[in-house]
Enzyme design. Sequence first.
Site, PDB file in Angstrom:
ATOM      1  CE1 TYR A  98      -0.736  -6.896 -11.071  1.00 56.46           C
ATOM      2  CE2 TYR A  98      -1.100  -7.552  -8.794  1.00 56.46           C
ATOM      3  CZ  TYR A  98      -0.249  -7.177  -9.817  1.00 56.46           C
ATOM      4  OH  TYR A  98       1.093  -7.093  -9.580  1.00 56.46           O
ATOM      5  CE  LYS A 195       2.120  -1.793 -11.474  1.00 55.45           C
ATOM      6  NZ  LYS A 195       0.945  -2.623 -11.330  1.00 55.45           N
TER       7      LYS A 195
HETATM    8  C1  LIG Z   1       0.487  -3.576 -10.444  1.00 60.05           C
HETATM    9  C2  LIG Z   1      -0.948  -3.743 -10.177  1.00 60.05           C
HETATM   10  C3  LIG Z   1      -1.421  -4.085  -8.910  1.00 60.05           C
HETATM   11  C4  LIG Z   1      -0.495  -4.386  -7.747  1.00 60.05           C
HETATM   12  O1  LIG Z   1       0.202  -3.268  -7.360  1.00 60.05           O
HETATM   13  P1  LIG Z   1       1.624  -3.302  -6.603  1.00 60.05           P
HETATM   14  O2  LIG Z   1       1.918  -1.875  -6.419  1.00 60.05           O
HETATM   15  O3  LIG Z   1       2.574  -4.036  -7.504  1.00 60.05           O
HETATM   16  O4  LIG Z   1       1.423  -4.048  -5.345  1.00 60.05           O
HETATM   17  C5  LIG Z   1      -2.791  -4.182  -8.733  1.00 60.05           C
HETATM   18  N1  LIG Z   1      -3.643  -3.966  -9.745  1.00 60.05           N
HETATM   19  C6  LIG Z   1      -3.231  -3.645 -10.979  1.00 60.05           C
HETATM   20  C7  LIG Z   1      -4.237  -3.418 -12.042  1.00 60.05           C
HETATM   21  C8  LIG Z   1      -1.866  -3.519 -11.241  1.00 60.05           C
HETATM   22  O5  LIG Z   1      -1.465  -3.211 -12.479  1.00 60.05           O
END
Ligand SMILES: *Cc1c(COP(=O)(O)O)cnc(C)c1O
Length: 384
Positions: A98, A195
């Site tokens: 990421y 997510k």
């Molecule tokens: C979005 C995401 C993050 C970061 O998360 P946030 O809630 O935006 O800080 C980390 N790892 C993965 C795989 C992601 O999709």
Amino acid sequence: MKDKTKLIHGYHAFDEETGASSFPIYQCSTFKQASIKDGQAYTYSRFGNPTRTALEEAVAALETGKYGTAFASGMGAISAVLLSFNQGDHLVMCKSIYGGTFQLVNEVMNRFGIEVTFVDETNLSEWEHAIRPNTRGLYLETPSNPLLSVTDIAGVVAIAKEHHLVTMIDNTFMTPQFQKPLALGVDVVIHSATKFINGHSDVVAGLVITNDEEWHKQIKLQQKVLGGILGVEDCWLTMRGLKTMGLRMEQSARSAEKISQMLEDHPVVKKVHYPGLPSHPEYDIHKRQATSGGAVLSFELASQEAVYTFSDALQIPIAAVSLGGVESILSYPVTMSHACVPKEEREKQGITEGLLRLSVGIEDTEDLIADLEQALAKVRITVK
Ligand SMILES: *Cc1c(COP(=O)(O)O)cnc(C)c1O
């Protein structure tokens, strides 16, 4: 108890005191103490808050973990874990990582003297060969973003155990619904709950889950002193989202599988990346460690022009950064997540100007397929 029951009953989902059917939001910074002589369970909301505890317990239960800790974002969770290492320590990480984690490593952790080696995550011997005398941990993310490459979790865990290293995984793409890394021997599991766990594109949140008491103490300390706690309102929303995660994931993954099959056969699509497709290079490994291909896929069209024609014609998915919402989300890594990666490096990673990522929402499968097909029909550059 199976997972969809656990999502409703496997934690303090109800208020024991009043019977309230949803856990109350304890909107308070401090707690009136019975006396100033003794402490009590809750004293100050940065140290602990019942609403946050309820969410932490819920996610721990789902991940088959003892301890959960909630942060203000996925990056807050990742920082808490990675900043637990010491000056002079070395970590090995998957190279398809990421973007925020990559920046944390290269722009913050390096200032504290914590070194990282990135390896091709699909090659177990690269993990093993990267280990040095000062290596302390192995960090993985599977399937990866945006190319959905798969790392053999049990394989990496076996290497870690042999060398007495801690293993950490970003399990955001699969969710505990489809992949349970603690059961495969991983020590620390991280989520961007922004997510699929929350699932409604209305909260930014992060979680860390572990069975290891020492690690939990460390993560709890990080939460307390770095202070990146998840606010109570967002804890409540995340718990509310979590209750339907099972249903959402089933629907989204079912659609993602059908969409990936349609795309694979389509004359204007060069390549599809989806770990639930038998043509995926690590299909067998993924099948061993997860119960579904998940709800995210990426695919390649002939060129940037084809991408723009396609995305302009698309009606249902929203064009946006992020993933894991009830609505389908189309992302263009070249201008979004990987905009700051130099073109040459990007292409080397396989992130071409024709690549699009689709996070499949809970819309009707038929509508999504019809929409994608009509947009693909406007792209006249056939590639097979
Ligand atoms: C979005 C995401 C993050 C970061 O998360 P946030 O809630 O935006 O800080 C980390 N790892 C993965 C795989 C992601 O999709």
